[in-house]
Design a protein around this motif. Structure first.
Motif, PDB file in Angstrom:
ATOM      1  N   MET A   1       1.054  -1.133  -0.160  1.00  0.00           N
ATOM      2  CA  MET A   1       0.000  -0.121  -0.075  1.00  0.00           C
ATOM      3  C   MET A   1       0.937   1.311  -0.102  1.00  0.00           C
ATOM      4  SD  MET A   1      -3.310  -0.440  -0.059  1.00  0.00           S
ATOM      5  CE  MET A   1      -4.138   1.011   0.539  1.00  0.00           C
ATOM      6  N   PHE A   2       1.937   1.312   0.881  1.00  0.00           N
ATOM      7  CA  PHE A   2       2.871   2.627   0.861  1.00  0.00           C
ATOM      8  C   PHE A   2       3.600   2.930  -0.488  1.00  0.00           C
ATOM      9  CE2 PHE A   2       6.987   4.172   1.079  1.00  0.00           C
ATOM     10  CZ  PHE A   2       6.893   5.458   1.655  1.00  0.00           C
ATOM     11  N   LEU A   3       3.944   1.763  -1.413  1.00  0.00           N
ATOM     12  CA  LEU A   3       4.289   2.122  -2.756  1.00  0.00           C
ATOM     13  C   LEU A   3       3.342   2.805  -3.378  1.00  0.00           C
ATOM     14  CD1 LEU A   3       6.784   1.246  -4.541  1.00  0.00           C
ATOM     15  CD2 LEU A   3       5.497  -0.646  -4.972  1.00  0.00           C
ATOM     16  N   GLU A   4       2.226   2.027  -3.452  1.00  0.00           N
ATOM     17  CA  GLU A   4       0.949   2.490  -4.380  1.00  0.00           C
ATOM     18  C   GLU A   4       0.576   4.098  -3.884  1.00  0.00           C
ATOM     19  OE1 GLU A   4       0.788  -0.524  -3.057  1.00  0.00           O
ATOM     20  OE2 GLU A   4       1.301  -1.274  -4.880  1.00  0.00           O
ATOM     21  N   LYS A   5       0.614   4.265  -2.573  1.00  0.00           N
ATOM     22  CA  LYS A   5       0.099   5.572  -2.138  1.00  0.00           C
ATOM     23  C   LYS A   5       0.817   6.672  -2.548  1.00  0.00           C
ATOM     24  CE  LYS A   5      -2.629   4.459   1.928  1.00  0.00           C
ATOM     25  NZ  LYS A   5      -3.019   4.559   3.334  1.00  0.00           N
ATOM     26  N   ILE A   6       2.425   6.418  -2.317  1.00  0.00           N
ATOM     27  CA  ILE A   6       3.695   7.441  -2.987  1.00  0.00           C
ATOM     28  C   ILE A   6       3.418   7.603  -4.340  1.00  0.00           C
ATOM     29  CG2 ILE A   6       5.839   7.991  -2.900  1.00  0.00           C
ATOM     30  CD1 ILE A   6       4.811   8.141  -0.068  1.00  0.00           C
ATOM     31  N   LYS A   7       3.339   6.354  -5.199  1.00  0.00           N
ATOM     32  CA  LYS A   7       3.278   6.539  -6.482  1.00  0.00           C
ATOM     33  C   LYS A   7       2.094   7.262  -7.169  1.00  0.00           C
ATOM     34  CE  LYS A   7       6.464   2.976  -8.076  1.00  0.00           C
ATOM     35  NZ  LYS A   7       7.577   3.651  -8.791  1.00  0.00           N
ATOM     36  N   SER A   8       1.031   7.250  -6.346  1.00  0.00           N
ATOM     37  CA  SER A   8      -0.181   7.965  -6.729  1.00  0.00           C
ATOM     38  C   SER A   8      -0.476   9.231  -6.236  1.00  0.00           C
ATOM     39  CB  SER A   8      -1.302   7.101  -6.624  1.00  0.00           C
ATOM     40  OG  SER A   8      -1.666   6.967  -5.221  1.00  0.00           O
TER      41      SER A   8
ATOM     42  N   GLU B   1      -1.228   9.973  -2.994  1.00  0.00           N
ATOM     43  CA  GLU B   1      -2.298   9.796  -2.086  1.00  0.00           C
ATOM     44  C   GLU B   1      -1.714  10.545  -0.716  1.00  0.00           C
ATOM     45  OE1 GLU B   1      -4.756   6.341   0.048  1.00  0.00           O
ATOM     46  OE2 GLU B   1      -4.553   6.116  -1.972  1.00  0.00           O
ATOM     47  N   SER B   2      -2.880  11.200  -0.308  1.00  0.00           N
ATOM     48  CA  SER B   2      -2.626  11.903   1.040  1.00  0.00           C
ATOM     49  C   SER B   2      -3.001  10.923   1.990  1.00  0.00           C
ATOM     50  CB  SER B   2      -3.241  13.063   1.003  1.00  0.00           C
ATOM     51  OG  SER B   2      -2.415  14.238   0.474  1.00  0.00           O
TER      52      SER B   2
ATOM     53  N   PRO C   1       5.313  16.600  -5.030  1.00  0.00           N
ATOM     54  CA  PRO C   1       5.640  15.235  -4.212  1.00  0.00           C
ATOM     55  C   PRO C   1       4.787  15.102  -2.975  1.00  0.00           C
ATOM     56  CG  PRO C   1       7.434  16.925  -3.680  1.00  0.00           C
ATOM     57  CD  PRO C   1       6.385  17.495  -4.517  1.00  0.00           C
ATOM     58  N   THR C   2       4.868  14.120  -2.357  1.00  0.00           N
ATOM     59  CA  THR C   2       4.291  13.922  -1.188  1.00  0.00           C
ATOM     60  C   THR C   2       5.405  14.362   0.220  1.00  0.00           C
ATOM     61  OG1 THR C   2       3.286  11.916  -1.629  1.00  0.00           O
ATOM     62  CG2 THR C   2       3.371  12.076   0.470  1.00  0.00           C
ATOM     63  N   ILE C   3       4.776  15.144   1.050  1.00  0.00           N
ATOM     64  CA  ILE C   3       5.528  15.739   2.109  1.00  0.00           C
ATOM     65  C   ILE C   3       4.969  15.037   3.581  1.00  0.00           C
ATOM     66  CG2 ILE C   3       6.310  17.619   3.567  1.00  0.00           C
ATOM     67  CD1 ILE C   3       7.155  17.860   0.495  1.00  0.00           C
ATOM     68  N   ILE C   4       5.870  14.423   3.924  1.00  0.00           N
ATOM     69  CA  ILE C   4       5.593  13.672   5.211  1.00  0.00           C
ATOM     70  C   ILE C   4       6.243  14.635   6.580  1.00  0.00           C
ATOM     71  CG2 ILE C   4       5.714  11.496   6.374  1.00  0.00           C
ATOM     72  CD1 ILE C   4       5.606  10.109   3.689  1.00  0.00           C
ATOM     73  N   PHE C   5       5.232  14.995   7.205  1.00  0.00           N
ATOM     74  CA  PHE C   5       5.760  15.748   8.439  1.00  0.00           C
ATOM     75  C   PHE C   5       6.119  14.870   9.726  1.00  0.00           C
ATOM     76  CE2 PHE C   5       2.974  18.316   6.001  1.00  0.00           C
ATOM     77  CZ  PHE C   5       3.732  19.456   5.658  1.00  0.00           C
TER      78      PHE C   5
END
Length: 319
Positions: A1-8, A10-11, A210-214
Motif C-alpha cells: 500500500m505504501f508504494l501505491e500511495k506514494i506513486k499515486s 495519495e494523502s 511530491p508527497t510531504i511527510i511531516f
C-alpha cells in the motif's frame, strides 16, 4: 500500500519512526527491544516503519550535546533480522556519502530483495569526506524506480534561513525522489512556508508536487526539549514557555502536536499538496514512546475523520 500511495500521490500516509538499539547491546536485549517494538506497533494502522541511521552530528555545532552520542546498530540489519513480524514496508535511512558506489549498489539490492525502501540523507557534518554524492546515489538507485520509491529529507528550518527548500525539493524530484520526510515540526509557520512556496513553484512549473511527510514528536522533559534544540529543531519561544510551565509537559506537548497535525492537514488539502505524518519519539523514556503510539493512533483517526486517509486494512503484525 505504501508504494501505491506514494506513486499515486495519495494523502494521509502514516509512518512511525524508530532508531535501532545501541551498538554493543547484547543479542538477548536486542531481541527483547524488538519484541517490545512489535508489541507496541501491533495495534497501529500505519503504512510503513521508518528505521533511522543514527549519526554523530556533534561537528555541526559548537554547543554541547545534551545526551552523549552512542552508535546504534545498522538499521537494515536490525529491521531485516528482528522486525519481520511487522507486515509493513520498512523505510531505511542511509547517509549515502559515507559509502562507495559499489557498497551502495549492493545495499540497494539487499533492500530491494526485502521490499524495503531507501531514504538517502547527507553526511553528518559539512567537512565530512564524501565517497558518493547524493546525485550519484540517486543514479545508482534508478534501476529500481519501476518497483520502488526513494525518499529524501526536507528541513523547514533551513527554508526559513535560505528560502530555497522548494528548489532543493524539485532538484531531488528530477533525480527520482517522490516523497520527503521532514525534520520534526514544532514551528507551524516554518512548515507552512515550505508548503506555500512548494505549491506555488509546482504550479508555476506545472509539475505535480511530491508527497510531504511531516515528522511529529512529543516532548516530555526539559532534557528532551534541550536535545531537540540541539538537533536544530526550532521550537517557538511561546511553545517552549507553555511546555516549561505545564504541570504535565508530555500531555501538553501531545496536545500541541495534534493541533499542528490538524492545521497542516487543512493547509496541505487547500493547496493540493499530498501529505502524511511520521510519528516518532526522540527520547527512549517509556512514557514518551507510549505517547507517540497514542499520537499515531489519534492522527490516523483525525485523517480518517476528515476523509483524507483510507485505513491500510488493519493490524500490522503476524505472529
Amino acid at each position: 500500500m505504501f508504494l501505491e500511495k506514494i506513486k499515486s500521490g495519495e494523502s494521509g500516509v502514516i509512518l512511525y519512526g524508530i532508531t535501532p538499539p545501541k551498538a554493543g547491546t547484547t543479542p538477548e536485549r536486542v531481541a527483547e527491544i524488538a519484541e517490545k517494538t512489535l508489541e507496541r506497533l501491533s495495534s497501529l494502522d500505519i503504512d510503513a516503519l521508518v528505521v533511522y541511521d543514527v549519526q554523530d552530528e556533534s561537528a555541526r555545532t559548537s554547543e554541547e550535546r545534551p545526551f552523549p552520542f552512542i552508535n546504534a546498530l545498522d538499521p537494515l540489519t536490525f529491521a531485516s533480522e528482528h522486525l519481520g513480524g511487522l507486515n509493513i514496508p520498512k523505510i531505511i535511512y542511509r547517509p549515502a556519502g559515507k559509502f562507495s558506489a559499489e557498497e551502495l549498489e549492493s545495499w540497494l539490492e539487499d533492500l530491494h530483495n526485502q521490499q524495503f525502501y531507501p531514504v538517502f540523507v547527507g553526511v553528518p557534518a559539512p567537512d565530512f569526506p564524501v565517497k558518493t554524492s547524493l546525485p550519484q546515489a540517486y543514479k545508482i538507485w534508478e534501476k529500481h524506480q519501476e518497483t520502488s520509491v526513494i525518499g529524501a529529507v526536507t528541513i523547514p528550518e533551513r527554508h526559513k534561513v535560505l528560502k530555497d527548500e522548494d528548489v532543493r525539493i524539485l532538484d531531488k524530484m528530477t533525480c527520482g525522489v517522490s516523497y520527503f520526510i521532514s525534520q520534526c515540526v514544532f514551528d507551524l509557520e516554518y512548515a507552512k512556508q515550505v508548503i506555500e512556496d512548494l505549491s506555488n513553484t509546482c504550479k508555476n512549473k506545472e509539475i505535480a508536487p511530491p508527497t510531504i511527510i511531516f515528522t511529529i514528536t512529543a516532548c516530555g522533559s526539559a532534557k528532551t526539549l534541550d536535545f531537540m534544540g540541539w538537533l536544530g529543531i526550532h521550537i517557538p519561544d511561546h511553545i517552549q514557555e507553555e511546555l516549561k510551565a505545564a504541570e504535565d509537559m508530555l500531555e501538553k506537548s501531545v496536545g500541541i502536536c495534534l493541533n499542528i497535525a490538524s492545521e497542516l492537514t487543512a493547509y496541505c488539502v487547500e493547496r493540493g499538496i499530498p501529505f502524511g505524518f511520521n510519528i516518532e519519539s526522540v527520547a527512549i523514556r517509556k512514557s514518551e514512546i507510549e505517547a507517540s503510539i497514542e499520537m499515531a493512533r489519534s492522527i490516523g483517526q483525525m485523517l480518517q475523520d476528515k476523509g483524507v486517509r483510507k485505513s491500510s486494512g488493519g493490524l500490522v503484525t503476524s505472529h
